[in-house]
Write an enzyme that holds these catalytic residues in place. Structure first.
Site, short mmCIF file in Angstrom:
data_model
loop_
_atom_site.label_atom_id
_atom_site.label_comp_id
_atom_site.label_asym_id
_atom_site.label_seq_id
_atom_site.Cartn_x
_atom_site.Cartn_y
_atom_site.Cartn_z
N LYS A 107 38.17 30.24 40.40
CA LYS A 107 37.94 31.56 40.99
C LYS A 107 36.58 31.56 41.68
O LYS A 107 35.54 31.38 41.03
CB LYS A 107 38.00 32.60 39.88
CG LYS A 107 37.93 34.02 40.31
CD LYS A 107 38.41 34.88 39.16
CE LYS A 107 38.05 36.32 39.31
NZ LYS A 107 38.57 37.11 38.20
O1 LIG Z 1 39.12 39.38 39.65
C1 LIG Z 1 40.22 39.71 39.98
C2 LIG Z 1 40.98 38.90 40.88
O2 LIG Z 1 40.27 37.81 41.29
C3 LIG Z 1 40.81 40.98 39.52
O3 LIG Z 1 41.93 40.75 38.76
C4 LIG Z 1 39.83 41.76 38.78
O4 LIG Z 1 39.58 41.09 37.60
C5 LIG Z 1 40.24 43.16 38.48
O5 LIG Z 1 41.19 43.65 39.36
C6 LIG Z 1 39.02 43.99 38.54
O6 LIG Z 1 37.93 43.49 37.87
C7 LIG Z 1 39.27 45.36 38.07
O7 LIG Z 1 38.87 46.07 39.12
P1 LIG Z 1 37.72 47.12 39.02
O8 LIG Z 1 38.36 48.27 38.31
O9 LIG Z 1 36.58 46.51 38.25
O10 LIG Z 1 37.40 47.42 40.43
#
Ligand SMILES: O=C(CO)[C@@H](O)[C@H](O)[C@H](O)[C@H](O)COP(=O)(O)O
Length: 314
Positions: A83
């Site tokens: 990632k």
């Molecule tokens: O990191 C990725 C994909 O690379 C996502 O799956 C990510 O972990 C999650 O969607 C986010 O961390 C959750 O989004 P947020 O609510 O923090 O904006």
């Protein structure tokens, strides 16, 4: 390999960051074992596990390449995605990492120009990959949704005109719809067909940040709005529960493309620069990832030291 405790690793002379990576690699290996049957059944299409390189390398092209090679080798499973955030420096490293046959989750994409650069890095990487069969290399591009609206809505509120206020809650989905159009354009035509003939897989769009942050929007709003073939949705538990309970499974992603283009243009006409919104969010989220990373190391250090000194005294 048995999962060791952080205090054992530190007691054996490891510094805290090396201990962290040892624990993480073991955890990811175990998860890969669980998902390997899905990976095999779907011919490498699904069943991936993402392992993030250190957020401290986000602006270090060479460091990211080395870290991705090292971690990929340590995990030793075809299921693992390295990632890597879509900063300018890390996008350069993606091309090299892909060309080595390492699969990548390109994350932290907040605007269309960055997304296009990520696709190009994947295509360039595949083109310079020495493997004759490219089917073992794959990638997902994590495009963020709700965070984009949080930033845009604030700007629209500041503008405050009726037109601006009417665009609140519309920008992030409009941009996602256009991202899907870009995906379809870039993964078709002669350049793509040459790679496809070598077994290459399309880099799937992965919707990140799909949970609603503004409580006045319906809780399934984002997930419902970005459904389309060959895409991946990520969910926080509450968003998944809400979708399972009252989500609407219907192909929305390319149902209203010209409307989405009009909204995107209208936001731009109001003086909001999409790329600047993207950079703002990139810095904000990277900063929070770095703080979380430091926080984990600090907690591990404290834990290791307390157990280590307790053991020395008994
Ligand atoms: O990191 C990725 C994909 O690379 C996502 O799956 C990510 O972990 C999650 O969607 C986010 O961390 C959750 O989004 P947020 O609510 O923090 O904006």
């Amino acid at each position: 390999m048995e999962l060791k405790h952080v205090s054992e690793l530190v007691g054996a002379g490891k510094d805290i960051e090396s201990a962290y990576w040892e624990l993480v690699v073991k955890d990811i290996q175990d998860t890969c074992k669980l998902l390997e049957p899905i990976y095999n059944e779907t011919d490498g299409e699904d069943g991936h596990v993402s392992l993030a390189v250190s957020p401290k390398l986000a602006n270090d092209t060479k460091g990211t390449i080395e870290a991705a090679k090292w971690l990929h080798n340590m995990v030793g499973s075809p299921c693992v995605y390295m990632k890597i955030p879509a900063t300018d420096e890390s996008i350069s490293s993606m091309k090299e990492v892909i060309s080595l046959g390492i699969s990548v989750n390109a994350t932290l994409i907040f605007c269309l120009p960055k997304y296009e650069a990520v696709i190009d890095a994947y295509l360039d990487g595949l083109e310079s990959c020495g493997m004759t069969d490219l089917s073992k290399v794959s990638s997902a591009a994590a495009f963020y949704i709700s965070r984009v609206d949080v930033t845009l809505d604030k700007k629209l509120e500041q503008i405050g005109t009726a037109e601006a206020l009417d665009l609140k809650g519309k920008g992030a989905v409009a941009q996602a719809v256009l991202a899907y159009q870009l995906y379809q354009k870039k993964f078709s035509g002669p350049r793509w067909e040459r790679l496809e003939n070598r077994g290459a897989k399309k880099q799937r769009l992965m919707w990140a940040s799909t949970n609603v942050k503004n409580p006045s929007y319906p809780d399934t709003f984002y997930v419902n709005s970005v459904i389309g073939p060959d895409t991946i949705s990520t969910f926080l538990v509450q968003a998944l529960q809400a979708f399972m309970d009252h989500g609407i499974l219907s192909r929305t992603l390319d149902a209203k493309v010209s409307e989405a283009q009009d909204m995107y243009n209208a936001i731009e006409k109001l003086g909001i620069d999409w790329s600047s919104v993207g950079s703002e969010l990139e810095h904000e989220v990277l900063d929070s990832f770095t703080k979380s990373f430091d926080n984990v190391l600090e907690c591990m250090q404290k834990k290791a030291m307390s157990i280590y000194s307790f053991q020395k005294h008994v």
